[in-house]
Design a protein around this motif. Sequence first.
Motif, PDB file in Angstrom:
ATOM      1  N   VAL A   1       0.872  -1.170   0.000  1.00  0.00           N
ATOM      2  CA  VAL A   1       0.000   0.000   0.000  1.00  0.00           C
ATOM      3  C   VAL A   1       0.912   1.225   0.000  1.00  0.00           C
ATOM      4  CG1 VAL A   1      -1.795   1.272   1.226  1.00  0.00           C
ATOM      5  CG2 VAL A   1      -1.767  -1.234   1.296  1.00  0.00           C
ATOM      6  N   ILE A   2       0.640   2.170  -0.892  1.00  0.00           N
ATOM      7  CA  ILE A   2       1.472   3.366  -1.007  1.00  0.00           C
ATOM      8  C   ILE A   2       0.762   4.551  -0.359  1.00  0.00           C
ATOM      9  CG2 ILE A   2       2.701   4.908  -2.574  1.00  0.00           C
ATOM     10  CD1 ILE A   2       3.677   1.987  -2.655  1.00  0.00           C
ATOM     11  N   ILE A   3       1.381   5.106   0.671  1.00  0.00           N
ATOM     12  CA  ILE A   3       0.827   6.250   1.405  1.00  0.00           C
ATOM     13  C   ILE A   3       1.574   7.520   1.009  1.00  0.00           C
ATOM     14  CG2 ILE A   3       0.315   7.207   3.684  1.00  0.00           C
ATOM     15  CD1 ILE A   3      -1.029   4.576   3.418  1.00  0.00           C
ATOM     16  N   SER A   4       0.853   8.605   0.815  1.00  0.00           N
ATOM     17  CA  SER A   4       1.502   9.893   0.612  1.00  0.00           C
ATOM     18  C   SER A   4       0.503  11.003   0.939  1.00  0.00           C
ATOM     19  CB  SER A   4       2.042  10.031  -0.820  1.00  0.00           C
ATOM     20  OG  SER A   4       3.035  11.036  -0.871  1.00  0.00           O
ATOM     21  N   GLY A   5       0.870  12.253   0.595  1.00  0.00           N
ATOM     22  CA  GLY A   5       0.090  13.388   1.056  1.00  0.00           C
ATOM     23  C   GLY A   5      -0.688  14.145   0.007  1.00  0.00           C
ATOM     24  N   PHE A   6      -0.739  13.626  -1.248  1.00  0.00           N
ATOM     25  CA  PHE A   6      -1.554  14.196  -2.317  1.00  0.00           C
ATOM     26  C   PHE A   6      -1.102  15.600  -2.714  1.00  0.00           C
ATOM     27  CE2 PHE A   6      -5.836  14.896  -4.401  1.00  0.00           C
ATOM     28  CZ  PHE A   6      -5.755  13.792  -5.222  1.00  0.00           C
ATOM     29  N   ALA A   7       0.109  15.986  -2.339  1.00  0.00           N
ATOM     30  CA  ALA A   7       0.616  17.318  -2.670  1.00  0.00           C
ATOM     31  C   ALA A   7       1.307  17.293  -4.028  1.00  0.00           C
ATOM     32  CB  ALA A   7       1.578  17.794  -1.585  1.00  0.00           C
ATOM     33  N   TYR A   8       1.820  18.437  -4.428  1.00  0.00           N
ATOM     34  CA  TYR A   8       2.573  18.531  -5.673  1.00  0.00           C
ATOM     35  C   TYR A   8       3.836  17.671  -5.585  1.00  0.00           C
ATOM     36  CZ  TYR A   8      -0.177  22.758  -6.825  1.00  0.00           C
ATOM     37  OH  TYR A   8      -1.187  23.643  -7.111  1.00  0.00           O
ATOM     38  N   GLY A   9       4.428  17.382  -6.734  1.00  0.00           N
ATOM     39  CA  GLY A   9       5.744  16.761  -6.771  1.00  0.00           C
ATOM     40  C   GLY A   9       5.756  15.292  -6.419  1.00  0.00           C
ATOM     41  N   THR A  10       6.516  14.949  -5.392  1.00  0.00           N
ATOM     42  CA  THR A  10       6.727  13.551  -5.030  1.00  0.00           C
ATOM     43  C   THR A  10       5.429  12.847  -4.669  1.00  0.00           C
ATOM     44  OG1 THR A  10       8.928  14.140  -4.190  1.00  0.00           O
ATOM     45  CG2 THR A  10       8.034  12.003  -3.536  1.00  0.00           C
ATOM     46  N   ASP A  11       4.572  13.515  -3.901  1.00  0.00           N
ATOM     47  CA  ASP A  11       3.334  12.884  -3.427  1.00  0.00           C
ATOM     48  C   ASP A  11       2.479  12.373  -4.582  1.00  0.00           C
ATOM     49  OD1 ASP A  11       4.289  13.750  -1.025  1.00  0.00           O
ATOM     50  OD2 ASP A  11       2.468  14.774  -0.397  1.00  0.00           O
ATOM     51  N   ILE A  12       2.150  13.258  -5.490  1.00  0.00           N
ATOM     52  CA  ILE A  12       1.250  12.866  -6.568  1.00  0.00           C
ATOM     53  C   ILE A  12       1.935  11.888  -7.513  1.00  0.00           C
ATOM     54  CG2 ILE A  12       1.767  14.714  -8.192  1.00  0.00           C
ATOM     55  CD1 ILE A  12      -1.706  13.313  -7.235  1.00  0.00           C
ATOM     56  N   THR A  13       3.252  11.978  -7.647  1.00  0.00           N
ATOM     57  CA  THR A  13       3.994  11.002  -8.448  1.00  0.00           C
ATOM     58  C   THR A  13       3.836   9.599  -7.862  1.00  0.00           C
ATOM     59  OG1 THR A  13       5.634  12.673  -9.102  1.00  0.00           O
ATOM     60  CG2 THR A  13       6.269  10.363  -9.343  1.00  0.00           C
ATOM     61  N   ALA A  14       3.931   9.498  -6.543  1.00  0.00           N
ATOM     62  CA  ALA A  14       3.787   8.194  -5.875  1.00  0.00           C
ATOM     63  C   ALA A  14       2.373   7.651  -6.038  1.00  0.00           C
ATOM     64  CB  ALA A  14       4.142   8.339  -4.393  1.00  0.00           C
ATOM     65  N   HIS A  15       1.365   8.514  -5.858  1.00  0.00           N
ATOM     66  CA  HIS A  15      -0.021   8.067  -6.015  1.00  0.00           C
ATOM     67  C   HIS A  15      -0.283   7.571  -7.439  1.00  0.00           C
ATOM     68  CE1 HIS A  15      -1.244   9.344  -2.072  1.00  0.00           C
ATOM     69  NE2 HIS A  15      -0.987  10.614  -2.300  1.00  0.00           N
ATOM     70  N   LYS A  16       0.159   8.337  -8.420  1.00  0.00           N
ATOM     71  CA  LYS A  16      -0.067   7.967  -9.823  1.00  0.00           C
ATOM     72  C   LYS A  16       0.660   6.670 -10.176  1.00  0.00           C
ATOM     73  CE  LYS A  16       0.397  11.405 -12.770  1.00  0.00           C
ATOM     74  NZ  LYS A  16       0.980  12.654 -13.340  1.00  0.00           N
ATOM     75  N   ALA A  17       1.863   6.491  -9.650  1.00  0.00           N
ATOM     76  CA  ALA A  17       2.609   5.258  -9.913  1.00  0.00           C
ATOM     77  C   ALA A  17       1.898   4.055  -9.315  1.00  0.00           C
ATOM     78  CB  ALA A  17       4.028   5.377  -9.348  1.00  0.00           C
ATOM     79  N   ALA A  18       1.322   4.233  -8.124  1.00  0.00           N
ATOM     80  CA  ALA A  18       0.574   3.143  -7.493  1.00  0.00           C
ATOM     81  C   ALA A  18      -0.651   2.780  -8.325  1.00  0.00           C
ATOM     82  CB  ALA A  18       0.166   3.542  -6.074  1.00  0.00           C
ATOM     83  N   ILE A  19      -1.385   3.792  -8.767  1.00  0.00           N
ATOM     84  CA  ILE A  19      -2.582   3.557  -9.586  1.00  0.00           C
ATOM     85  C   ILE A  19      -2.207   2.853 -10.885  1.00  0.00           C
ATOM     86  CG2 ILE A  19      -4.388   4.725 -10.917  1.00  0.00           C
ATOM     87  CD1 ILE A  19      -4.322   6.906  -8.678  1.00  0.00           C
ATOM     88  N   LYS A  20      -1.127   3.280 -11.505  1.00  0.00           N
ATOM     89  CA  LYS A  20      -0.674   2.685 -12.765  1.00  0.00           C
ATOM     90  C   LYS A  20      -0.371   1.201 -12.599  1.00  0.00           C
ATOM     91  CE  LYS A  20       2.949   3.063 -16.286  1.00  0.00           C
ATOM     92  NZ  LYS A  20       4.174   3.809 -16.703  1.00  0.00           N
ATOM     93  N   ASN A  21       0.126   0.825 -11.417  1.00  0.00           N
ATOM     94  CA  ASN A  21       0.505  -0.567 -11.164  1.00  0.00           C
ATOM     95  C   ASN A  21      -0.552  -1.327 -10.360  1.00  0.00           C
ATOM     96  OD1 ASN A  21       3.480  -0.943 -12.133  1.00  0.00           O
ATOM     97  ND2 ASN A  21       3.432   1.076 -11.171  1.00  0.00           N
ATOM     98  N   ASN A  22      -1.780  -0.759 -10.309  1.00  0.00           N
ATOM     99  CA  ASN A  22      -2.913  -1.404  -9.633  1.00  0.00           C
ATOM    100  C   ASN A  22      -2.633  -1.698  -8.164  1.00  0.00           C
ATOM    101  OD1 ASN A  22      -4.615  -1.565 -11.995  1.00  0.00           O
ATOM    102  ND2 ASN A  22      -3.267  -3.197 -12.726  1.00  0.00           N
ATOM    103  N   LEU A  23      -1.927  -0.802  -7.518  1.00  0.00           N
ATOM    104  CA  LEU A  23      -1.661  -0.929  -6.090  1.00  0.00           C
ATOM    105  C   LEU A  23      -2.588  -0.003  -5.315  1.00  0.00           C
ATOM    106  CD1 LEU A  23       2.253  -0.889  -6.045  1.00  0.00           C
ATOM    107  CD2 LEU A  23       0.756  -2.881  -5.850  1.00  0.00           C
ATOM    108  N   GLN A  24      -2.902  -0.394  -4.112  1.00  0.00           N
ATOM    109  CA  GLN A  24      -3.713   0.457  -3.256  1.00  0.00           C
ATOM    110  C   GLN A  24      -2.889   1.681  -2.838  1.00  0.00           C
ATOM    111  OE1 GLN A  24      -6.393   0.177   0.868  1.00  0.00           O
ATOM    112  NE2 GLN A  24      -5.231  -1.595   0.186  1.00  0.00           N
ATOM    113  N   THR A  25      -3.498   2.852  -2.906  1.00  0.00           N
ATOM    114  CA  THR A  25      -2.811   4.064  -2.488  1.00  0.00           C
ATOM    115  C   THR A  25      -3.739   4.908  -1.626  1.00  0.00           C
ATOM    116  OG1 THR A  25      -1.491   5.955  -3.227  1.00  0.00           O
ATOM    117  CG2 THR A  25      -3.436   5.428  -4.548  1.00  0.00           C
ATOM    118  N   ILE A  26      -3.177   5.521  -0.616  1.00  0.00           N
ATOM    119  CA  ILE A  26      -3.963   6.314   0.338  1.00  0.00           C
ATOM    120  C   ILE A  26      -3.352   7.699   0.465  1.00  0.00           C
ATOM    121  CG2 ILE A  26      -4.751   6.510   2.722  1.00  0.00           C
ATOM    122  CD1 ILE A  26      -4.612   3.423   2.833  1.00  0.00           C
TER     123      ILE A  26
END
Length: 367
Positions: free
Chosen positions: A146-171
Amino acid sequence: MTENDLLYTLALQHIPNIGDIIAKRLINHCGSAEGVLKEKKQNLAKIGGIGSVILRDLYNTEHLKEAEKEIEFIKSNNIKVSYFEENDYPNKLKHCIDAPILLFQVGNINLKQQHIISIVGTRKITTIGIAFCEALVENLTPYNPVIISGFAYGTDITAHKAAIKNNLQTIACLAHGLNTIYPHVHKKYMLDVEKNGGFFTDFWSTDNFDRNNFLKRNRIIAGLSEATIVIESAEKGGSLVTADIANSYDREVFAVPGRITDAQSVGCNNLIKHQKAHMLTTPLDVPYILNWKLENDKKPLVQKQLFVELDTTEKTIYNYLKETEKQELDVIAINCNLPIFKVSSSLLNMELKGVIRPLPGKLFEVI
């Protein structure tokens, strides 16, 4: 919890000068939030650390009225509320002394028996940082984290999008109530995040938007996770605060090293230098340090280090193998116009760097 329990817990949460640590102490003493608000002031004053400032506003009925309004918002928006003493509250967060007494969520979140990591970093992430983050998430996919981040610009949204692309749960952990989204430009990702995980916050719909909320939010990012990974960070930044909080919770911290001349690597390099983080150079560092195991029907990906540096000879061999797919040592030497001893040494170094691998028949190929 019942609606009545929620009402009194929200009211307790709404009282100024009563944070999560004090609230838990009061609840543990009185048995419930309702018990706290109905207890005599002189009895509460006997509890260690509970002084007149904390008790001053405790019995103001406005807190219950505001709690009623927030319950209406919760009900009308299908928000799930987790109480810190109940089973559906995130297990890792339970062990954090300053974790919120109430956690609000939307989406399809499932943290049961899951590997959970947080990925944080600068909002001014570089192209190298983006590539590293995307490669990291992709290569950890067999472990289903599960990929956790803060939905902010930069690293956060990159992590969320990468998780979605790989069908991983992201919060995404938010620094505001669930009545809004920040930054507004990320609103287009909300449905994908909810479908693949969801949003957590401990802020009310009526809470003012404040920069300090981001620092408070970071304790949830660190607390939910077994490890926090810092991709890039300047000398100061919120991601370093998250790393410090993770260390205080006795969780693992990883940092991606960078050149000493790169402003966005100073924070990560300092974490590593001061032994506050493991140096992260390849995705398999994460499952190795965290002792993750793969299921029997899954195989680990063959990994090469990310952004390795090759010398001139190694680059020549690498480019040749990339064109020919696989080749024998002698043939490589002839076609690259290099002595065999130098090719042999270079192939060994490249194998150690994870960019080539040997095959049966004295063949070599690019990974």
